[in-house]
Design an enzyme around this catalytic site. Structure first.
Site, PDB file in Angstrom:
ATOM      1  N   ASP A   9      12.172  13.867  -6.060  1.00 43.52           N
ATOM      2  CA  ASP A   9      10.970  14.160  -5.287  1.00 43.52           C
ATOM      3  C   ASP A   9      10.319  15.389  -5.930  1.00 43.52           C
ATOM      4  O   ASP A   9      10.976  16.128  -6.672  1.00 43.52           O
ATOM      5  CB  ASP A   9      11.386  14.452  -3.837  1.00 43.52           C
ATOM      6  CG  ASP A   9      10.275  15.066  -3.029  1.00 43.52           C
ATOM      7  OD1 ASP A   9       9.170  14.497  -3.027  1.00 43.52           O
ATOM      8  OD2 ASP A   9      10.509  16.135  -2.393  1.00 43.52           O
ATOM      9  N   ASP A  11       7.370  17.658  -4.181  1.00 39.81           N
ATOM     10  CA  ASP A  11       7.035  18.726  -3.225  1.00 39.81           C
ATOM     11  C   ASP A  11       8.265  19.164  -2.442  1.00 39.81           C
ATOM     12  O   ASP A  11       8.896  18.358  -1.746  1.00 39.81           O
ATOM     13  CB  ASP A  11       5.956  18.244  -2.249  1.00 39.81           C
ATOM     14  CG  ASP A  11       4.633  18.020  -2.952  1.00 39.81           C
ATOM     15  OD1 ASP A  11       4.211  18.923  -3.691  1.00 39.81           O
ATOM     16  OD2 ASP A  11       4.033  16.951  -2.776  1.00 39.81           O
TER      17      ASP A  11
HETATM   18  C1  XBP Z   1       4.909  15.658   0.125  1.00 39.41           C
HETATM   19  C2  XBP Z   1       3.610  15.327   0.717  1.00 39.41           C
HETATM   20  C3  XBP Z   1       2.368  15.502  -0.021  1.00 39.41           C
HETATM   21  C4  XBP Z   1       1.837  16.882  -0.263  1.00 39.41           C
HETATM   22  C5  XBP Z   1       0.378  16.813  -0.674  1.00 39.41           C
HETATM   23  O1  XBP Z   1       5.919  14.756   0.603  1.00 39.41           O
HETATM   24  O2  XBP Z   1       3.526  14.851   1.804  1.00 39.41           O
HETATM   25  O3  XBP Z   1       1.394  14.885   0.727  1.00 39.41           O
HETATM   26  O4  XBP Z   1       1.976  17.661   0.920  1.00 39.41           O
HETATM   27  O5  XBP Z   1       0.106  15.949  -1.707  1.00 39.41           O
HETATM   28  P1  XBP Z   1       7.201  14.393  -0.257  1.00 39.41           P
HETATM   29  P2  XBP Z   1      -1.280  15.121  -1.746  1.00 39.41           P
HETATM   30  O6  XBP Z   1       7.713  15.685  -0.874  1.00 39.41           O
HETATM   31  O7  XBP Z   1       8.175  13.843   0.744  1.00 39.41           O
HETATM   32  O8  XBP Z   1       6.812  13.371  -1.312  1.00 39.41           O
HETATM   33  O9  XBP Z   1      -2.310  15.960  -1.041  1.00 39.41           O
HETATM   34  O10 XBP Z   1      -1.567  14.931  -3.201  1.00 39.41           O
HETATM   35  O11 XBP Z   1      -1.096  13.789  -1.037  1.00 39.41           O
HETATM   36 MG    MG Z   2       9.502  16.688  -0.620  1.00 37.21          MG
END
Ligand code: XBP
Ligand code: MG
Length: 230
Positions: A9, A11
Site C-alpha cells: 500500500d 498512503d
Molecule cells: C488512501 C486513500 C487515498 C488518499 C488520497 O487509502 O484513501 O484516497 O487519502 O488519494 P489506502 P487520492 O492507503 O488504503 O490506499 O486523493 O489520490 O484518491
Molecule cells: Mg494506507
C-alpha cells in the site's frame, strides 16, 4: 510455497502521507472558492471512505445540504487540482519514507523478490513519492503498479490487490501484502493475501484482526520471520 513478491500500500504504509493529502484538499477547496476546511478530527472520520473523489462526495452527503452539492464532473476537477497541489508539496520535500521501508525494498530486490504497489491513491501521487524518495520513476522501483481509478471498487474491496496479482501473474499464496489500515487489510485479505500491518498516525486506533503481524514500523520486520521465506 516460496515467497515471490511483496505488495505495498502507499498512503500510510510507504510514507505518512495523509497530512499532506489533507493540506492539499484544503488548499484546493480554497482555490475553488469553497469555504470547506477539513480538521484532523474531520479527516479521521472522512478516511473511512477511501479515494479522494469518493471522500469529497461522502463529505457532501454527510455535511452539506443537497443544494450545495458539486456534480461529479466538478468533483473530478477539484480533485485534479488537489492532486497537483499534493505533488507540489511532495516535490518541495514534504514527505519521507517510513522507517524500514527503503531497507526492506532493497533487501527484497537483493533476494530476487518482485515488488508491487496496490493503492487507492491516484497514480501521479505514486510518481511524486517515488521521485522524492528514490529519485526514480515509480516503475523503476516497482515491477507492477495498480493504483486509483484502475478499479471501480476501491479498498476495502479486494479488486486493487486482485489487479496487482493479475499483473504479477502470481497466486496470492506466493505474495505478502503491507498495509497500515483496516480498509487496506480487508482488501488484501479479501484477495487471499497474508498481510503485515504497520499502523499509521490516522489508523492507530483501528482493529487489525486477521493480520499476519502487526508491527510499529517496517524496521521491525524480517523477511526471515516468514515460514515461507525463500
Ligand atoms: C488512501 C486513500 C487515498 C488518499 C488520497 O487509502 O484513501 O484516497 O487519502 O488519494 P489506502 P487520492 O492507503 O488504503 O490506499 O486523493 O489520490 O484518491
Ligand atoms: Mg494506507
Amino acid at each position: 510455497m516460496s515467497l515471490a513478491a511483496l505488495i505495498f500500500d502507499v498512503d500510510g504504509t510507504l510514507a505518512e502521507t495523509e497530512e499532506v493529502h489533507r493540506a492539499a484538499f484544503n488548499e484546493a477547496f480554497r482555490a475553488h472558492g469553497l469555504d470547506w476546511a477539513w480538521s484532523v478530527a474531520d479527516y479521521r472520520k472522512l478516511l473511512r471512505t477511501t479515494g479522494g473523489k469518493e471522500r469529497i462526495a461522502a463529505f457532501q452527503r454527510t455535511a452539506l445540504p443537497a443544494a450545495h452539492h458539486l456534480p461529479p464532473e466538478e468533483i473530478a476537477r477539484l480533485h485534479a487540482a488537489k492532486t497537483r497541489l499534493y505533488a507540489a508539496r511532495v516535490d518541495a520535500g514534504g514527505l519521507a519514507l517510513r522507517p524500514g521501508v527503503a531497507a526492506l525494498i532493497a533487501a527484497a530486490r537483493a533476494r530476487g523478490l518482485r515488488l508491487a504497489v496496490a493503492t487507492t491513491t491516484s497514480r501521479p501521487n505514486v510518481e511524486s513519492l517515488a521521485a522524492a524518495a528514490w529519485g526514480r520513476p515509480a516503475d523503476a522501483v516497482f515491477d507492477v503498479i495498480a493504483a486509483g481509478d484502475e478499479v471501480a471498487a476501491k479498498k476495502p474491496a479486494p479488486d486493487i490487490y486482485r489487479l496487482a496479482l493479475d499483473r504479477l501473474g502470481l497466486d496470492a499464496a506466493r505474495c505478502l501484502a503491507f498495509e497500515d489500515s483496516r480498509n487496506g487489510l480487508l482488501a488484501a485479505r479479501g484477495a487471499g493475501l497474508a498481510t503485515i500491518v504497520t499502523p499509521s498516525t490516522y489508523t492507530a486506533h483501528e482493529s487489525f484482526e486477521g493480520a499476519e503481524q502487526v508491527l510499529p514500523d517496517l524496521s521491525a520486520f524480517r523477511l526471515d520471520s516468514l515460514a515461507s521465506s525463500p
